[in-house]
Design a protein around this motif. Structure first.
Motif, short mmCIF file in Angstrom:
data_model
loop_
_atom_site.label_atom_id
_atom_site.label_comp_id
_atom_site.label_asym_id
_atom_site.label_seq_id
_atom_site.Cartn_x
_atom_site.Cartn_y
_atom_site.Cartn_z
N PHE A 120 0.82 -1.20 0.00
CA PHE A 120 0.00 0.00 0.00
C PHE A 120 0.86 1.26 0.00
CE2 PHE A 120 -3.42 2.79 1.81
CZ PHE A 120 -4.34 2.59 0.79
N GLY A 121 2.11 1.10 0.43
CA GLY A 121 3.04 2.23 0.37
C GLY A 121 3.09 3.09 1.61
N LEU A 122 2.55 2.60 2.72
CA LEU A 122 2.48 3.39 3.96
C LEU A 122 3.00 2.56 5.12
CD1 LEU A 122 1.25 6.12 5.16
CD2 LEU A 122 -0.66 4.68 5.87
N VAL A 123 3.87 3.13 5.94
CA VAL A 123 4.29 2.48 7.17
C VAL A 123 4.05 3.42 8.34
CG1 VAL A 123 6.02 1.06 5.99
CG2 VAL A 123 6.69 3.22 7.02
N ARG A 124 3.91 2.83 9.50
CA ARG A 124 3.63 3.58 10.73
C ARG A 124 4.81 3.46 11.67
NH1 ARG A 124 -2.28 3.06 12.13
NH2 ARG A 124 -2.27 4.68 10.52
N LEU A 125 5.36 4.61 12.06
CA LEU A 125 6.49 4.67 12.97
C LEU A 125 6.04 5.23 14.32
CD1 LEU A 125 9.05 6.30 10.49
CD2 LEU A 125 8.61 3.87 10.85
N HIS A 126 6.77 4.87 15.37
CA HIS A 126 6.47 5.36 16.72
C HIS A 126 7.68 6.05 17.32
CE1 HIS A 126 2.57 3.37 18.22
NE2 HIS A 126 2.63 3.13 16.92
N VAL A 177 4.20 7.52 7.30
CA VAL A 177 5.06 8.00 6.22
C VAL A 177 4.89 7.13 4.99
CG1 VAL A 177 6.75 8.94 7.83
CG2 VAL A 177 7.08 6.65 6.91
N GLU A 178 5.02 7.78 3.82
CA GLU A 178 5.08 7.01 2.59
C GLU A 178 6.47 6.38 2.45
OE1 GLU A 178 3.34 8.43 -1.10
OE2 GLU A 178 2.70 10.25 -0.03
N ILE A 179 6.53 5.26 1.76
CA ILE A 179 7.81 4.59 1.56
C ILE A 179 8.63 5.35 0.52
CG2 ILE A 179 8.92 2.48 0.75
CD1 ILE A 179 6.53 0.95 1.90
N ASN A 180 9.87 5.66 0.87
CA ASN A 180 10.80 6.27 -0.09
C ASN A 180 12.19 5.71 0.16
OD1 ASN A 180 11.66 7.59 2.22
ND2 ASN A 180 11.37 9.65 1.44
N PRO A 200 4.47 -6.06 -5.19
CA PRO A 200 5.31 -4.90 -5.48
C PRO A 200 5.28 -3.88 -4.35
CG PRO A 200 3.30 -4.87 -6.81
CD PRO A 200 3.35 -6.20 -6.16
N VAL A 201 6.45 -3.37 -4.00
CA VAL A 201 6.55 -2.32 -2.99
C VAL A 201 6.19 -0.99 -3.64
CG1 VAL A 201 8.12 -1.07 -1.46
CG2 VAL A 201 8.30 -3.57 -1.68
N SER A 202 5.26 -0.25 -3.04
CA SER A 202 4.80 1.02 -3.61
C SER A 202 5.62 2.16 -3.03
CB SER A 202 3.31 1.23 -3.31
OG SER A 202 2.53 0.24 -3.97
N MET A 203 6.39 2.80 -3.88
CA MET A 203 7.24 3.92 -3.48
C MET A 203 6.54 5.24 -3.79
SD MET A 203 10.19 2.46 -2.53
CE MET A 203 11.47 3.71 -2.78
N PHE A 274 -2.51 8.48 -11.89
CA PHE A 274 -2.71 9.57 -10.94
C PHE A 274 -2.77 9.00 -9.53
CE2 PHE A 274 -4.34 10.99 -14.95
CZ PHE A 274 -4.16 12.37 -15.00
N THR A 275 -1.92 9.50 -8.64
CA THR A 275 -2.08 9.19 -7.23
C THR A 275 -3.09 10.15 -6.62
OG1 THR A 275 -0.16 10.56 -6.67
CG2 THR A 275 0.22 8.20 -6.97
N ILE A 276 -3.45 9.92 -5.36
CA ILE A 276 -4.54 10.65 -4.71
C ILE A 276 -3.96 11.46 -3.56
CG2 ILE A 276 -6.74 10.40 -3.50
CD1 ILE A 276 -6.93 7.57 -4.84
N VAL A 277 -4.23 12.75 -3.54
CA VAL A 277 -3.77 13.58 -2.42
C VAL A 277 -4.33 13.01 -1.12
CG1 VAL A 277 -3.92 15.87 -1.35
CG2 VAL A 277 -3.51 15.66 -3.82
N GLY A 278 -3.45 12.80 -0.15
CA GLY A 278 -3.88 12.24 1.13
C GLY A 278 -3.69 10.75 1.24
N MET A 279 -3.37 10.07 0.14
CA MET A 279 -3.21 8.62 0.13
C MET A 279 -1.79 8.27 -0.31
SD MET A 279 -6.21 7.07 0.85
CE MET A 279 -6.54 5.59 -0.09
N PRO A 280 -1.28 7.10 0.13
CA PRO A 280 0.03 6.66 -0.36
C PRO A 280 -0.06 6.15 -1.79
CG PRO A 280 -0.91 5.00 1.07
CD PRO A 280 -1.84 6.17 1.11
N SER A 281 1.07 5.81 -2.35
CA SER A 281 1.14 5.50 -3.78
C SER A 281 0.60 4.12 -4.14
CB SER A 281 2.59 5.62 -4.26
OG SER A 281 3.45 4.81 -3.48
N GLY A 282 0.23 3.30 -3.16
CA GLY A 282 -0.32 1.99 -3.46
C GLY A 282 -1.80 2.00 -3.79
#
Length: 334
Positions: A120-126, A177-180, A200-203, A274-282
């Motif tokens: 999905f292209g999103l990870v959660r950090l603490h 954060v989005e994956i980069n 596939p990993v979504s960057m 087209f990606t979506i503002v507010g959403m990750p690239s997945g």
């Protein structure tokens, strides 16, 4: 520096450390702010927080959703100057950042965050800001000990739960954060390889240079109820019927209307994607054209379960699907 898999494959500390005293000072200032209960049926309302970084810089208790405006720091971020400094220094693509309190005796029951995965292209950090040894934080059934001043990654697409059995409130900054490349550079190569086996990993994808032909993507289509919970807030029972949708060029952007109302902006990242503002690239749209007219809209969704109604309330039904292509036609020109 690269993180080590010291506590297992479900969670690990990234190779960054922060000043504990300055985090404690921020925690004291944040403690004076009004807090909002977090969404989800898996707690009794005691789990509450404040947004530091959110869509349009406006307070929200929710993680990311499609939006008309980009992410920005909220006014409340000024009450945590050191945390804001940390976030600005990280070379990550920030989405929602919330500071969340779990009081003494508070409990967050087992649930999953379906949209936090590499596909999905999103990870959660603490970033723990205040905690105690008697906090029981389980991810994938394994207890994880996060200390103040550390930066942690967790696989929150796996069942996780928290119980504060100590005598001090638990206070964490939860950073989506989005994956980069900067994020992946801190992670063990073997862990990235393991995650890529799911699909596939979504960057994060940069904006496409060409923008002068956006009018050729204008069209109308239908969003089925099975996918609508991914794209829209609201009562899940009301979304079963789906929604009418329209793409319209507005200035230098393409805007998505849902049931007649302006819903979110799209960012062109390729000739037809087209990606979506507010959403990750997945989660992104592919719009096919012929003779300068849009004739097919496909929503590509990676790494989420088919039952999104259940997923929105933290319940996992079925396996994670590496990639789905959902045809949203037939459609008419806009």
């Amino acid at each position: 520096m690269v993180a080590q898999l010291a506590q297992g494959i479900d969670a690990f500390a990234l190779p960054i450390h922060f000043d504990r005293d300055r985090l404690a000072s921020d925690a004291r200032q944040l403690d004076t702010l009004a807090r909002r209960p977090q969404p989800g049926p898996y707690h009794a309302g005691e789990w509450a927080g404040v947004a530091i970084h959110a869509s349009g810089g406006v307070q929200t208790p929710n993680p990311g959703f499609p939006s008309l405006v980009s992410y920005a720091f909220t006014a409340e971020a000024d009450s945590a100057p050191y945390l804001k400094e940390i976030l600005e220094s990280l070379r990550f693509v920030l989405q929602v950042v919330r500071v969340l309190w779990l009081p003494v005796g508070g409990k967050i029951r087992s649930h999953v965050d379906f949209d936090t995965n590499f596909q999905f292209g999103l990870v959660r950090l603490h970033i723990p800001m205040q905690t105690n040894p008697d906090v029981e934080f389980l991810i994938g059934g394994r207890r994880v000990t996060m200390n103040v001043g550390e930066l942690w990654y967790g696989d929150f697409s796996k069942p996780h739960e928290v119980m504060n059995r100590g005598n001090q409130n638990r206070l964490h900054a939860v950073v989506d954060v989005e994956i980069n490349d900067a994020l992946l550079a801190m992670m063990p190569a073997e862990y990235i390889d393991m995650q890529s086996q799911f699909g596939p990993v979504s960057m994060h994808r940069p904006r496409y240079a060409k923008q002068d032909d956006l009018a050729t993507f204008e069209c109308r289509f239908h969003i089925p109820g099975s996918i609508l919970p991914l794209l829209r807030h609201g009562k899940l029972a009301d979304m079963i019927k789906g929604a009418s949708a329209m793409l319209r060029r507005e200035g230098g952007a393409l805007c998505l209307y849902v049931d007649g109302g302006r819903h979110c902006r799209l960012i062109r990242v390729d000739e037809s994607e087209f990606t979506i503002v507010g959403m990750p690239s997945g989660c992104f749209f592919r719009i096919e054209r012929a003779a300068g007219v849009a004739h097919r809209v496909v929503l590509i969704v990676r790494g989420v379960q088919e039952d999104l109604v259940a997923a929105r309330v933290g319940v996992m039904r079925g396996e994670r699907i590496a990639q789905r292509e959902i045809d949203l036609g037939p459609l008419m020109a806009g």
